[in-house]
Design an enzyme around this catalytic site. Sequence first.
Site, PDB file in Angstrom:
ATOM      1  N   GLY A 127      34.576  40.139  39.169  1.00  0.00           N
ATOM      2  CA  GLY A 127      35.574  41.170  39.395  1.00  0.00           C
ATOM      3  C   GLY A 127      35.088  42.250  40.332  1.00  0.00           C
ATOM      4  N   PRO A 128      35.977  43.149  40.721  1.00  0.00           N
ATOM      5  CA  PRO A 128      35.618  44.233  41.645  1.00  0.00           C
ATOM      6  C   PRO A 128      34.620  45.191  41.010  1.00  0.00           C
ATOM      7  CG  PRO A 128      38.012  43.988  41.434  1.00  0.00           C
ATOM      8  CD  PRO A 128      37.400  43.185  40.343  1.00  0.00           C
ATOM      9  N   PRO A 129      33.971  46.027  41.827  1.00  0.00           N
ATOM     10  CA  PRO A 129      33.040  47.021  41.275  1.00  0.00           C
ATOM     11  C   PRO A 129      33.770  48.013  40.370  1.00  0.00           C
ATOM     12  CG  PRO A 129      32.747  46.787  43.654  1.00  0.00           C
ATOM     13  CD  PRO A 129      33.986  46.045  43.301  1.00  0.00           C
ATOM     14  N   GLY A 130      33.064  48.458  39.328  1.00  0.00           N
ATOM     15  CA  GLY A 130      33.608  49.499  38.463  1.00  0.00           C
ATOM     16  C   GLY A 130      34.575  49.025  37.408  1.00  0.00           C
ATOM     17  N   THR A 131      34.664  47.704  37.181  1.00  0.00           N
ATOM     18  CA  THR A 131      35.603  47.198  36.172  1.00  0.00           C
ATOM     19  C   THR A 131      34.937  46.939  34.828  1.00  0.00           C
ATOM     20  OG1 THR A 131      35.252  44.993  37.133  1.00  0.00           O
ATOM     21  CG2 THR A 131      37.215  46.186  37.821  1.00  0.00           C
ATOM     22  N   GLY A 132      33.661  47.286  34.690  1.00  0.00           N
ATOM     23  CA  GLY A 132      33.007  47.203  33.382  1.00  0.00           C
ATOM     24  C   GLY A 132      32.238  45.931  33.132  1.00  0.00           C
ATOM     25  N   LYS A 133      31.826  45.232  34.185  1.00  0.00           N
ATOM     26  CA  LYS A 133      31.119  43.963  33.998  1.00  0.00           C
ATOM     27  C   LYS A 133      29.748  44.177  33.343  1.00  0.00           C
ATOM     28  CE  LYS A 133      31.285  42.958  38.381  1.00  0.00           C
ATOM     29  NZ  LYS A 133      32.010  44.156  38.825  1.00  0.00           N
ATOM     30  N   THR A 134      28.965  45.096  33.901  1.00  0.00           N
ATOM     31  CA  THR A 134      27.614  45.323  33.378  1.00  0.00           C
ATOM     32  C   THR A 134      27.659  45.920  31.977  1.00  0.00           C
ATOM     33  OG1 THR A 134      26.821  45.684  35.636  1.00  0.00           O
ATOM     34  CG2 THR A 134      25.401  46.415  33.854  1.00  0.00           C
ATOM     35  N   SER A 154      47.719  34.534  52.803  1.00  0.00           N
ATOM     36  CA  SER A 154      48.830  35.156  52.078  1.00  0.00           C
ATOM     37  C   SER A 154      49.888  35.773  52.975  1.00  0.00           C
ATOM     38  CB  SER A 154      48.290  36.234  51.137  1.00  0.00           C
ATOM     39  OG  SER A 154      47.380  35.681  50.216  1.00  0.00           O
ATOM     40  N   LYS A 195      48.186  42.144  43.547  1.00  0.00           N
ATOM     41  CA  LYS A 195      49.211  42.405  44.561  1.00  0.00           C
ATOM     42  C   LYS A 195      50.446  43.066  43.948  1.00  0.00           C
ATOM     43  CE  LYS A 195      47.763  38.557  47.516  1.00  0.00           C
ATOM     44  NZ  LYS A 195      48.106  37.213  48.021  1.00  0.00           N
TER      45      LYS A 195
END
Length: 817
Positions: free
Chosen positions: A368-375, A691, A734
């Site tokens: 996912g994108p940065p800052g989405t809570g992965k870590t 797209s 989108k």
Amino acid sequence: MAQPKIPEYKANGTTDKLPETVPIMPLSDGVLFPKMIIPVVITQNEYMTLIDEVMSGNRLVALITPKSGERKSDYGPGDLSPIGTLALILKMAKPDESRIHLMLQGISRIRTKNFIKTDPYLEAAFAQITENEKKDKETEGLMSNISNVYQELVRISPAIPNELGAMAVTIDEPGSLADMVASTINSSTEEKQNILETLDVKLRLKKVTRQLNHQLEILKLGDKIQSQIKEDMDKQQKEFYLRKQLKAIREELGEKEEGNVEAEEYRTKIEEGNLPEEAYKAATRELERFSRMHPSSSEYTVSSTYLDWLTTLPWDKQTEDHLDIKKARAILDKDHFGLEKPKKRILEYLAVRKLNPDSKGPILCFLGPPGTGKTSLGRSIARALGREFIRISLGGVRDEAEIRGHRRTYVGALPGRIIQEIRKAGTNNPVFMLDEIDKVGADFKGDPSSALLEVLDPEQNFSFADHYLDVSFDLSRVMFVATANVIDTIPPALRDRMEVIGLRGYTLEEKVKIARQYLIPRQRKENGLAAKHISFSQSAIRHIISDYTREAGLRNAEREIASVCRGVAAKIAEGKKVSGAIKPEDLYEYLGPVRFTSETGENALTPGVVMGLAWTPVGGEILFIEATSMKGKRGLTLTGQLGDVMKESATAALSFIRAHARDYDIDEDFFDKYDFHIHVPSGAIPKDGPSAGVTMLTALVSLLTGRKVKKGLAMTGEITLRGKVMPVGGIKEKVIAAHRAGIKEVILPRPNKKDLEEIPAKVKSAMKFHFAEKMGDVLELALNGNGATKKKKKTPAKSKKSTKPAAKKTAARKSRK
């Protein structure tokens, strides 16, 4: 029996008359100088005959060095140097029939003229070379320098008798001094022959000076080396003696040696460490080597470090899993808002572990994108399981040794990051996060992603081989969790090892809730503020998220909230009054002017402009496609930093329109007279992907028919040359971007209808979705059927001039038909 009388000869004038010819005796391993005496051993028969004849006569021979310096059994006149030394045989001894020992004294330099005979030995006419013994100041200086340096050489060199040093002082002739010194120093036959052939006395003195200084430097260097060797040996002997004394003292006191104490400590650790059999054998073998090493040895530290690693790794230490599903769900919900899909998968893993404790753990990859809570999700997994959490960042790692370690043959070798972090955790079943796995590089040092294949394969990682340990370590109990921003850069083989779970970007409403429930309380605490000092209104939070950040996650939003908190804290520290409640109009004071302005659907008001939808690593965006035409024959121009896929989509769109021009009432000749230009704004940002196919085609049809696109409408989808609308990815992002921009209607490919399930209900209920299978459906919806749909019945168009390059067929063209 009386000894025969030895004739007397002098270099300049003789007592006994010199003969006109003289026998030649080649001397390959030495040079005889005038007035010097050397011993010579004869073993060749032809020279024995020469000696017998000479001894019965005047005892004179010419000693000449061969030009090449090589030994031969038969020398010719051309093999010998032109200048040699006339010598007198002082003594001869014949110990047996195969050898003759001679003692020869040099008389003078001679130059051979012509050879009289060559068999059985060489004989030649010669001329005596006389020398100018006059001395000037330079000559005297050279002689004095030679004498002094020679004295020092005699003092250092054991090979030169002291008597020669005293003799050098007494020699008054410059040529004789040069000859005497040259004959006694250690130089090659070629160098000595060069001195013999130097007839200029002053030049000869200079050459001898150079050789003398060179020899002196060599002897001094040898002396220095010898002194260092002796000093080192003395030091070693002293150390050996002292250690012997220390050993005796320790034995008297009943103490053990330092090395033995450490060896015993390692032995205890090995026996009590419950090591696997392979590791136990390796540790025992290394301990035997270690116990024989001296503590001052360089290998002592290397061996000690290796034993430290073997004995401190958590071979059998593991933490007990907490398999309470309800508690785990509560921890995950407390730490993270939303993220239902990853939470569900984690709880499924806990459930399987509870029912089957021996099941192999999954390799989860949060994408996912940065800052989405992965870590932070990885930390929550560790909390829910009750395990240790360790993390390594793989961003920019290019050396395979970072994963597998270096072999112990390298200086300063250590295990790889995997083993290092597991030892730091102190357990063999931690939650191990491989952060930024999509950013692993590769170069000449190896490919770390290939090393990760073994680490992340449950069928192989039970025997992970670190190069430094050189024994297997079981990683099968470790729960590996990886994170990545994009999946395209992960090698396919590595991607196949992992279960990819997508973490999509948050909607505005989700961001507002996360900021209110998590970010603001955390920043209050970190900045020492209480709730009475600062609070954010709902509209202020929305303003921060939409106008000061542009991201799928909330990392930058938290930074902006922290900036506001710090500003308030600074005011409180200065004793200033603060209002407490932060409103949108207060943000300018703390954050400055608005950084981002969102595009809205109100901008698409002219023919040829269509609003598309795009996916980016930080979430969705609306993307305007602009088309125009001008007279010319260059075809299609594309700008806006478009990638190859977008360029191909534009080409396909134009080809479709040309092929179906009649269906949309477009003049076919228009394409031969006009050029088309498609531009995607924000030209500094590279763009690519399929797209925008339907958007580009709609923009061209809108331009050519002069019809505006329906207000508040956006679209996405790929096209084919047959006009079929193909599915695309990133639908959730989108649609959220369209909702954020105030768009009410969206056209999507029909196969993407299933993706609406991922869209939040609040967003879905506020929008209307159209699903298209063919471009005819898209154009019907987008242009409201105003001249952009396929003709059902041909009707002549009105002929009128326009300032725009109209593409409709004119009445004149129709009349010709």
